[in-house]
Design an enzyme around this catalytic site. Structure first.
Site, PDB file in Angstrom:
ATOM      1  N   ILE A 175       0.832  -1.226   0.000  1.00 37.00           N
ATOM      2  CA  ILE A 175       0.000   0.000   0.000  1.00 37.00           C
ATOM      3  C   ILE A 175       0.864   1.274   0.000  1.00 37.00           C
ATOM      4  CG2 ILE A 175      -0.292   0.283   2.516  1.00 37.00           C
ATOM      5  CD1 ILE A 175      -3.374   0.740   1.697  1.00 37.00           C
ATOM      6  N   ASN A 198      -3.539   1.856  15.349  1.00 41.34           N
ATOM      7  CA  ASN A 198      -4.132   1.546  16.654  1.00 41.34           C
ATOM      8  C   ASN A 198      -4.578   2.873  17.273  1.00 41.34           C
ATOM      9  OD1 ASN A 198      -1.939   2.732  18.360  1.00 41.34           O
ATOM     10  ND2 ASN A 198      -0.766   1.131  17.326  1.00 41.34           N
ATOM     11  N   ASP A 214       0.888  -0.285   9.461  1.00 45.21           N
ATOM     12  CA  ASP A 214       1.207   0.936  10.222  1.00 45.21           C
ATOM     13  C   ASP A 214       2.709   1.203  10.179  1.00 45.21           C
ATOM     14  OD1 ASP A 214       0.136   1.928  13.614  1.00 45.21           O
ATOM     15  OD2 ASP A 214       0.741   3.093  11.866  1.00 45.21           O
ATOM     16  N   THR A 259      -7.186  -7.676   9.737  1.00 44.62           N
ATOM     17  CA  THR A 259      -6.986  -9.125   9.502  1.00 44.62           C
ATOM     18  C   THR A 259      -5.557  -9.583   9.783  1.00 44.62           C
ATOM     19  OG1 THR A 259      -6.385  -8.876   7.163  1.00 44.62           O
ATOM     20  CG2 THR A 259      -8.749  -9.071   7.688  1.00 44.62           C
TER      21      THR A 259
HETATM   22  N1  APR Z   1       0.738  -3.089   2.272  1.00 42.90           N
HETATM   23  C1  APR Z   1      -0.497  -3.652   2.268  1.00 42.90           C
HETATM   24  N2  APR Z   1      -0.924  -4.519   3.202  1.00 42.90           N
HETATM   25  C2  APR Z   1      -0.059  -4.831   4.199  1.00 42.90           C
HETATM   26  C3  APR Z   1       1.253  -4.278   4.285  1.00 42.90           C
HETATM   27  C4  APR Z   1       1.636  -3.374   3.269  1.00 42.90           C
HETATM   28  N3  APR Z   1       2.849  -2.796   3.255  1.00 42.90           N
HETATM   29  N4  APR Z   1       1.850  -4.785   5.413  1.00 42.90           N
HETATM   30  C5  APR Z   1       0.963  -5.628   5.982  1.00 42.90           C
HETATM   31  N5  APR Z   1      -0.186  -5.666   5.265  1.00 42.90           N
HETATM   32  C6  APR Z   1      -1.410  -6.442   5.501  1.00 42.90           C
HETATM   33  C7  APR Z   1      -1.301  -7.632   6.419  1.00 42.90           C
HETATM   34  O1  APR Z   1      -0.749  -8.752   5.726  1.00 42.90           O
HETATM   35  C8  APR Z   1      -2.771  -7.828   6.758  1.00 42.90           C
HETATM   36  O2  APR Z   1      -3.409  -8.545   5.720  1.00 42.90           O
HETATM   37  O3  APR Z   1      -2.346  -5.590   6.144  1.00 42.90           O
HETATM   38  C9  APR Z   1      -3.323  -6.404   6.783  1.00 42.90           C
HETATM   39  C10 APR Z   1      -3.577  -5.824   8.166  1.00 42.90           C
HETATM   40  O4  APR Z   1      -2.580  -6.294   9.058  1.00 42.90           O
HETATM   41  P1  APR Z   1      -1.928  -5.352  10.209  1.00 42.90           P
HETATM   42  O5  APR Z   1      -1.008  -4.398   9.580  1.00 42.90           O
HETATM   43  O6  APR Z   1      -1.412  -6.275  11.266  1.00 42.90           O
HETATM   44  O7  APR Z   1      -3.159  -4.501  10.771  1.00 42.90           O
HETATM   45  P2  APR Z   1      -4.309  -4.909  11.796  1.00 42.90           P
HETATM   46  O8  APR Z   1      -4.629  -6.358  11.755  1.00 42.90           O
HETATM   47  O9  APR Z   1      -5.409  -3.916  11.540  1.00 42.90           O
HETATM   48  O10 APR Z   1      -3.659  -4.634  13.230  1.00 42.90           O
HETATM   49  C11 APR Z   1      -3.399  -3.293  13.601  1.00 42.90           C
HETATM   50  O11 APR Z   1      -1.144  -3.759  14.205  1.00 42.90           O
HETATM   51  O12 APR Z   1       0.626  -2.716  13.198  1.00 42.90           O
HETATM   52  C12 APR Z   1      -0.182  -2.702  14.312  1.00 42.90           C
HETATM   53  O13 APR Z   1      -0.216  -0.402  14.997  1.00 42.90           O
HETATM   54  C13 APR Z   1      -0.981  -1.435  14.406  1.00 42.90           C
HETATM   55  O14 APR Z   1      -1.756  -1.949  16.595  1.00 42.90           O
HETATM   56  C14 APR Z   1      -2.133  -1.894  15.249  1.00 42.90           C
HETATM   57  C15 APR Z   1      -2.395  -3.299  14.711  1.00 42.90           C
END
Ligand code: APR
Length: 169
Positions: A11, A24, A34, A118
């Site tokens: 992304i 978060n 993030d 997810t």
């Molecule tokens: N681009 C697109 N998608 C991504 C990327 C990226 N660079 N990196 C990870 N993902 C995907 C993951 O594989 C997953 O399918 O984004 C999706 C959401 O995963 P997370 O980033 O873990 O987000 P979430 O499940 O909403 O958890 C949020 O995690 O990073 C911390 O600060 C954040 O506490 C919060 C929590």
């Protein structure tokens, strides 16, 4: 439907006006999406986020994109999966709806979403994809400003699940 794309990718590299961050409630960074967004945007993003004062689950706040190709980052906080009895589905739906409403309010026409909740937050991918599909399609049915919504999936299994949910395969 042609205003919706479902792709595999990173992304932080999307050339759209706004990308959505799966943050978060502190908005002070983390891992996953993030962490990737903060790394790509540079330290000014965290500086601006500090001044945003956090964000409740289901809602979103806007910041600049700094070194990202995207001009804006819409930070949203998805629900942490707790088994499905804590209104997780409603919270996730409001993430998508609030981000799209915020995009329209800011004159944004192209926006990319990650698969919110997810990853670290453990939301079942298939149910999350159904929610994303329903909310995005409902919103676009009554909005003409948004020109492109791109779901950006990080891995092939997630891509398949979202393409199925959006009726693309
Ligand atoms: N681009 C697109 N998608 C991504 C990327 C990226 N660079 N990196 C990870 N993902 C995907 C993951 O594989 C997953 O399918 O984004 C999706 C959401 O995963 P997370 O980033 O873990 O987000 P979430 O499940 O909403 O958890 C949020 O995690 O990073 C911390 O600060 C954040 O506490 C919060 C929590």
């Amino acid at each position: 439907m042609n205003r919706i794309e479902v792709v595999q990718g990173d992304i932080t590299q999307q050339k759209v006006e706004a990308i959505v961050n799966a943050a978060n409630e502190s908005l002070l960074g983390g891992g996953g999406v993030d962490g990737a967004i903060h790394r790509a945007a540079g330290p000014q993003l965290l500086e601006e986020c500090r001044a945003l004062g956090g964000c409740p689950t289901g809602q979103c706040k806007v910041s600049k994109g700094y070194r990202l190709p995207a001009k804006w980052v819409i930070h949203t906080v998805g629900p942490i999966w707790g088994g499905g009895t804590h209104r997780e589905a409603e919270s996730l739906a409001s993430c998508y709806r609030n981000c799209l409403e915020t995009a329209v309010k800011n004159g944004i026409k192209t926006i990319a979403f990650p698969s919110i909740s997810t990853g670290a937050y453990g939301f079942p991918v298939q149910q999350a994809a159904q929610i994303a599909s329903a909310e995005i399609q409902d919103f676009l049915a009554q909005d003409r400003q948004i020109e492109k919504v791109r779901m950006v999936c990080f891995d092939a299994p997630t891509l398949g699940t979202y393409r199925t949910a959006f009726g693309l395969q």
